[in-house]
Enzyme design. Structure first.
Site, short mmCIF file in Angstrom:
data_model
loop_
_atom_site.label_atom_id
_atom_site.label_comp_id
_atom_site.label_asym_id
_atom_site.label_seq_id
_atom_site.Cartn_x
_atom_site.Cartn_y
_atom_site.Cartn_z
N ALA A 10 -77.00 -16.50 -79.38
CA ALA A 10 -75.88 -17.18 -78.74
C ALA A 10 -74.95 -16.13 -78.13
O ALA A 10 -74.71 -15.08 -78.74
CB ALA A 10 -75.13 -18.04 -79.75
N ARG A 11 -74.45 -16.40 -76.95
CA ARG A 11 -73.52 -15.52 -76.23
C ARG A 11 -74.11 -14.16 -75.90
O ARG A 11 -73.41 -13.17 -75.80
CB ARG A 11 -72.22 -15.33 -77.01
CG ARG A 11 -71.47 -16.60 -77.32
CD ARG A 11 -70.94 -17.21 -76.02
NE ARG A 11 -70.48 -18.55 -76.23
CZ ARG A 11 -71.20 -19.65 -76.01
NH1 ARG A 11 -72.44 -19.55 -75.58
NH2 ARG A 11 -70.72 -20.84 -76.20
N LYS A 14 -77.72 -14.99 -71.63
CA LYS A 14 -78.91 -15.65 -71.08
C LYS A 14 -78.58 -16.47 -69.83
O LYS A 14 -79.25 -16.32 -68.81
CB LYS A 14 -79.56 -16.55 -72.14
CG LYS A 14 -80.03 -15.83 -73.37
CD LYS A 14 -80.59 -16.77 -74.42
CE LYS A 14 -79.63 -17.84 -74.88
NZ LYS A 14 -78.50 -17.38 -75.69
N HIS A 49 -69.93 -23.86 -68.31
CA HIS A 49 -71.18 -23.51 -67.65
C HIS A 49 -71.18 -24.01 -66.20
O HIS A 49 -71.58 -23.29 -65.28
CB HIS A 49 -72.39 -24.10 -68.39
CG HIS A 49 -72.89 -23.23 -69.50
ND1 HIS A 49 -73.66 -22.11 -69.29
CD2 HIS A 49 -72.74 -23.32 -70.85
CE1 HIS A 49 -73.96 -21.55 -70.43
NE2 HIS A 49 -73.41 -22.27 -71.40
N ARG A 50 -70.74 -25.24 -65.99
CA ARG A 50 -70.68 -25.78 -64.62
C ARG A 50 -69.74 -24.97 -63.74
O ARG A 50 -70.05 -24.68 -62.59
CB ARG A 50 -70.22 -27.24 -64.64
CG ARG A 50 -71.32 -28.21 -64.98
CD ARG A 50 -70.77 -29.64 -64.84
NE ARG A 50 -71.72 -30.61 -65.25
CZ ARG A 50 -72.52 -31.27 -64.41
NH1 ARG A 50 -72.44 -31.06 -63.12
NH2 ARG A 50 -73.37 -32.14 -64.86
N ASP A 52 -68.99 -21.89 -63.99
CA ASP A 52 -69.52 -20.55 -63.74
C ASP A 52 -70.60 -20.53 -62.66
O ASP A 52 -70.93 -19.47 -62.14
CB ASP A 52 -70.11 -19.96 -65.03
CG ASP A 52 -69.04 -19.56 -66.04
OD1 ASP A 52 -67.85 -19.50 -65.65
OD2 ASP A 52 -69.40 -19.32 -67.21
#
Length: 174
Positions: A10-11, A14, A49-50, A52
């Protein structure tokens, strides 16, 4: 065409790495998002996420039928980012929206990734490097994700481990 598998903690970077690969291609990009926004923290992660991603990238939410979504959207001139297998498998394990034959779903996805019709970048977490979980449901999930990750790595053309934001190529058959 080609399939690439990005795996890491995680983090670990990826999603950022997948975005960089897709942006460098200059092709149309579709993100297949597998998370189900069941709580405020998950909704915030999805929103981040969107935000970015470039605005011109399409996002398709597909929490269950991932193999068919990859088939539908992967084509020449399109990069499909699957973000991510960990959430998808969690949906199959714990989801209440749709009954499923988990093994059939896994077999279908691996089959699609073994020679996809377009360029596919698949993201997953490496969660088996820590302590063995205390409860049987968590152990089963960790085991299933580890097996799925191995199967996906075996059929993908390129496999990259992300650690602290740095890519380490483990396999490159391109």
């Amino acid at each position: 065409m080609t399939s690439e598998f990005l795996v890491g903690a995680a983090r670990s970077g990826k999603s950022r790495h997948a975005s960089t690969l897709a942006a460098e291609s200059g092709d149309r990009v579709i993100v297949l998002a597998t998370a189900i926004a069941g709580d405020a923290e998950t909704r915030a992660r999805i929103a981040r996420h969107r935000a970015d991603r470039p605005r011109e990238w399409a996002t398709v939410e597909e929490p269950y039928d991932l193999a068919n979504a990859v088939r539908r959207h992967a084509a020449d001139g399109t990069v499909v980012i699957v973000d991510c297998l960990t959430m998808w498998l969690a949906n199959l394990h714990y989801g209440v929206d749709r009954p499923t034959d988990r093994e059939r779903e896994l077999d279908e996805l691996v089959g699609v990734l073994d020679g996809p019709p377009g360029r596919v970048v698949v993201i997953s977490n490496e969660i088996g490097a820590g302590v063995v979980p205390a409860d049987p449901h968590s152990r089963a999930f960790v085991d299933d994700l580890g097996r799925l990750n191995q199967r996906v790595a075996a059929v993908c053309d390129r496999v990259t481990l992300l650690a602290v934001g740095l890519p380490l190529v483990l396999k490159d058959m391109r």
